[in-house]
Design an enzyme around this catalytic site. Structure first.
Site, PDB file in Angstrom:
ATOM      1  N   GLY A  12       0.832  -1.204   0.000  1.00 35.58           N
ATOM      2  CA  GLY A  12       0.000   0.000   0.000  1.00 35.58           C
ATOM      3  C   GLY A  12       0.863   1.249   0.000  1.00 35.58           C
ATOM      4  O   GLY A  12       1.659   1.458  -0.908  1.00 35.58           O
ATOM      5  N   GLY A  13       0.706   2.081   1.013  1.00 34.12           N
ATOM      6  CA  GLY A  13       1.468   3.327   1.054  1.00 34.12           C
ATOM      7  C   GLY A  13       1.146   4.229  -0.116  1.00 34.12           C
ATOM      8  O   GLY A  13       0.171   4.031  -0.851  1.00 34.12           O
ATOM      9  N   THR A  14       1.999   5.227  -0.329  1.00 28.45           N
ATOM     10  CA  THR A  14       1.757   6.188  -1.407  1.00 28.45           C
ATOM     11  C   THR A  14       1.780   5.515  -2.770  1.00 28.45           C
ATOM     12  O   THR A  14       0.893   5.725  -3.600  1.00 28.45           O
ATOM     13  CB  THR A  14       2.810   7.308  -1.360  1.00 28.45           C
ATOM     14  OG1 THR A  14       2.850   7.874  -0.049  1.00 28.45           O
ATOM     15  CG2 THR A  14       2.465   8.403  -2.359  1.00 28.45           C
ATOM     16  N   SER A  39      -0.422  -4.925   4.647  1.00 30.42           N
ATOM     17  CA  SER A  39      -0.537  -5.295   6.049  1.00 30.42           C
ATOM     18  C   SER A  39      -0.245  -4.094   6.923  1.00 30.42           C
ATOM     19  O   SER A  39       0.762  -3.397   6.722  1.00 30.42           O
ATOM     20  CB  SER A  39       0.431  -6.424   6.399  1.00 30.42           C
ATOM     21  OG  SER A  39       0.455  -6.648   7.796  1.00 30.42           O
ATOM     22  N   LYS A  78       3.740  24.865  -2.947  1.00 28.73           N
ATOM     23  CA  LYS A  78       5.198  24.898  -3.088  1.00 28.73           C
ATOM     24  C   LYS A  78       5.578  25.542  -4.416  1.00 28.73           C
ATOM     25  O   LYS A  78       5.139  25.101  -5.481  1.00 28.73           O
ATOM     26  CB  LYS A  78       5.758  23.478  -3.005  1.00 28.73           C
ATOM     27  CG  LYS A  78       7.245  23.375  -3.292  1.00 28.73           C
ATOM     28  CD  LYS A  78       7.693  21.921  -3.323  1.00 28.73           C
ATOM     29  CE  LYS A  78       9.144  21.823  -3.775  1.00 28.73           C
ATOM     30  NZ  LYS A  78       9.600  20.425  -3.913  1.00 28.73           N
ATOM     31  N   GLU A 342      15.439  16.680  -4.949  1.00 27.66           N
ATOM     32  CA  GLU A 342      14.624  17.429  -5.909  1.00 27.66           C
ATOM     33  C   GLU A 342      13.170  16.944  -5.926  1.00 27.66           C
ATOM     34  O   GLU A 342      12.446  17.161  -6.899  1.00 27.66           O
ATOM     35  CB  GLU A 342      15.236  17.359  -7.308  1.00 27.66           C
ATOM     36  CG  GLU A 342      16.397  18.334  -7.516  1.00 27.66           C
ATOM     37  CD  GLU A 342      15.940  19.795  -7.628  1.00 27.66           C
ATOM     38  OE1 GLU A 342      14.737  20.024  -7.834  1.00 27.66           O
ATOM     39  OE2 GLU A 342      16.800  20.695  -7.540  1.00 27.66           O
ATOM     40  N   THR A 344      11.448  14.097  -6.208  1.00 30.66           N
ATOM     41  CA  THR A 344      11.028  13.371  -7.396  1.00 30.66           C
ATOM     42  C   THR A 344      10.376  12.016  -7.108  1.00 30.66           C
ATOM     43  O   THR A 344       9.992  11.309  -8.039  1.00 30.66           O
ATOM     44  CB  THR A 344      12.232  13.133  -8.326  1.00 30.66           C
ATOM     45  OG1 THR A 344      13.298  12.535  -7.561  1.00 30.66           O
ATOM     46  CG2 THR A 344      12.715  14.439  -8.920  1.00 30.66           C
ATOM     47  N   ILE A 346       7.395  10.961  -5.760  1.00 29.90           N
ATOM     48  CA  ILE A 346       6.018  10.780  -6.233  1.00 29.90           C
ATOM     49  C   ILE A 346       5.943  10.924  -7.753  1.00 29.90           C
ATOM     50  O   ILE A 346       5.176  10.228  -8.415  1.00 29.90           O
ATOM     51  CB  ILE A 346       5.079  11.762  -5.515  1.00 29.90           C
ATOM     52  CG1 ILE A 346       4.836  11.259  -4.069  1.00 29.90           C
ATOM     53  CG2 ILE A 346       3.759  11.924  -6.245  1.00 29.90           C
ATOM     54  CD1 ILE A 346       3.918  12.132  -3.247  1.00 29.90           C
ATOM     55  N   GLY A 433      14.516  19.528 -14.575  1.00 27.55           N
ATOM     56  CA  GLY A 433      14.721  20.690 -13.723  1.00 27.55           C
ATOM     57  C   GLY A 433      15.138  21.931 -14.494  1.00 27.55           C
ATOM     58  O   GLY A 433      15.388  21.900 -15.700  1.00 27.55           O
TER      59      GLY A 433
END
Length: 506
Positions: A12-14, A39, A78, A342, A344, A346, A433
């Site tokens: 799961g997570g992001t 889990s 941001k 920097e 990056t 996600i 960038g």
């Protein structure tokens, strides 16, 4: 009637919930069904995230409005990243989101600024960035709709609570028929060694068969690493940091619409301002400093009272040689890791999802896999080179870490890019960038002035730039403070409007 293909997301997570949400949004339920296995006993890395503007495209594609997203994730806006003490101790510059100045007759602005500086202009290049000027004054408003307006020349991203974002996307995905299974993976099954994955055996006795398996198990790389044996390409010879100590703290005043990246003796420290707290971390190399020293440095430089116990994270910079093996695709930390300098992480998750969706009609053929692996590996390498650039361009000689960064042998790909900018200010459009902001911010200036600028009389050029600087300052002065903007936005958006729940842990 065609049997729907089954996609199983491990972790799961992001990364896992971004993948689940995007697939549920884009794939027809009549053709695909999606299961996510995670889990609560296995923690996620999520320590708060600083992002780049592409996250707005991801949310928009899912139909997520900015007001509900900001309310659910305690996000702030941001406009860029401030780098302190990276070039020389005592200096700082901002790598902004958006444009530097305005081009003239096809001539990129940094060429104009370089020529004017050599002719007597004494104004930092960031003074010609709306994003940088607004960031310094803690002001924010979305860009102007008209491309002719000065306030249209920037873009923005978010600082967000990564765990809250995962919870938000979990609700989104479950409302769109994604099935969540609470369990740990005990075995990855195949019909024969080296063949495609056929099923996952779970600790609850269940066995999940699927056509596709997405590895979002983080640094464990449970599917792509342990079972698919995808080779890991180690980049730590260039990106030396391998540890981080993290600790949230109370806010120290009005929110800053930028991330702070402050160079330290053996790495660098981040500050990520959310609505309710500040995320802090010291990214360092354990060859140059002990955990105790790193923790002391972090604690002694917190802008507010600590809100939790410290956590230490281990990592190694690098990328899987193959991110898609047979019917297994790695997305997120299981695919590779580049330190968060920097912001990056996600973005690379988004890239993995987007390219998987592009190539999914190709089913299990080699051409689709090869193209996916080539495109994603190239993206990791492009960002890798940009991050290395920051370390290599330092002019610090005060600690062994920074002296070693200056002395390292660069990848050929980065050497060519540096030479192109150093010789004549050339920037490849494929580079990641805003290179002129970082190069000039760390004292790498082109040796030659663009020949096209020579046709502009010096005083006319300096006058044009001074007028642009004044125009930017005047426009930024009309913007609200970021906290005022956020307060008005969140006040109009009850969280329950979206049906999303707050609280809890993933």
């Amino acid at each position: 009637m065609t049997t729907p293909q089954h996609i199983c997301i491990a972790g799961g997570g992001t990364a896992g919930w971004m993948t689940a949400a995007a697939l549920a949004n884009r794939l027809p339920h009549s053709h695909y069904r999606i299961t996510l296995v995670e889990s609560a006993q296995i923690g996620t890395v999520g320590v708060g995230e600083s992002t780049i503007p592409h996250i707005r495209q991801f949310n928009s594609a899912l139909g997520i409005t900015e007001d509900e997203f900001i309310a659910a994730t305690s996000a702030t806006c941001k406009l860029g990243i401030e780098f302190t003490d990276w070039g020389k101790v005592g200096e700082s510059y901002i790598h902004p989101f958006g444009e530097l100045g305005k081009p003239l007759a096809g001539i990129e602005f940094h060429h104009l600024w370089q020529a004017a500086s050599l002719q007597g202009l004494d104004v930092p290049i960031e003074s010609f960035s709306v994003a940088a000027v607004a960031a310094r004054q803690r002001k924010f408003s979305p860009p102007h709709a008209s491309r002719e307006h000065l306030l249209s020349t920037y873009t923005y991203a978010y600082h967000l609570d990564a765990s809250a974002y995962a919870r938000f996307l979990r609700d989104y995905a479950e409302q769109r028929q994604v099935i969540r299974v609470e369990a740990q993976i005990r075995e990855v099954k195949r019909d024969h060694e080296g063949g495609p994955i056929t099923a996952l055996s779970l600790d609850n006795g269940e066995q999940i068969s699927a056509d596709w398996f997405i590895d979002c198990t983080g640094f464990r790389s449970l599917l792509i690493g342990d079972y698919s044996q995808a080779e890991f390409i180690d980049w730590s010879e260039w990106l030396k940091t391998n540890r981080a100590v993290v600790l949230p703290c109370e806010k120290d005043g009005p929110s800053r619409p930028y991330t702070k990246a402050m160079a330290r003796d053996a790495g660098w420290q981040w500050q990520i301002p959310l609505q309710h707290r500040i995320g802090n971390g010291y990214v360092y190399c354990s060859d140059y400093i002990s955990d105790e020293e790193a923790e002391h440095t972090l604690r002694s430089t917190l802008p507010g009272e600590a809100l939790a116990d410290v956590r230490f994270l281990d990592f190694k910079a690098g990328c899987r040689k193959q991110l898609w093996v047979q019917n297994c695709v790695a997305i997120g930390l299981s695919a590779g890791f580049l330190e968060p300098l920097e912001s990056t992480s996600i973005f690379l998750i988004q890239m993995g999802i987007a390219k998987f969706l592009e190539h999914l009609p190709g089913t299990h053929n080699d051409a689709a896999r090869n193209q996916y692996n080539r495109e994603l590996t190239e993206q990791y390498q492009v960002i890798r080179d940009f991050i290395i650039l920051h370390y290599y361009l330092t002019q610090r000689h005060d600690t062994p870490f920074w002296r070693d960064c200056q002395a390292m042998t660069l990848p050929d790909s980065l050497t060519e890019l540096i030479l192109a900018f150093r010789d004549s200010g050339l920037v490849d459009k494929k580079q990641y960038g805003l290179w002129p902001a970082v190069c000039i911010g760390q004292h790498l200036h082109p040796k030659q002035v663009d020949s096209r600028v020579a046709a502009i009389p010096p005083q006319q050029l300096i006058g044009m730039l001074n007028q642009l600087k004044s125009d930017i300052a005047a426009q930024v002065a009309t913007l609200p403070n970021m906290d005022d903007y956020l307060s008005s936005l969140v006040a109009q958006t009850p969280l329950q409007k979206s049906g999303m729940r707050a609280g809890g842990q993933v």
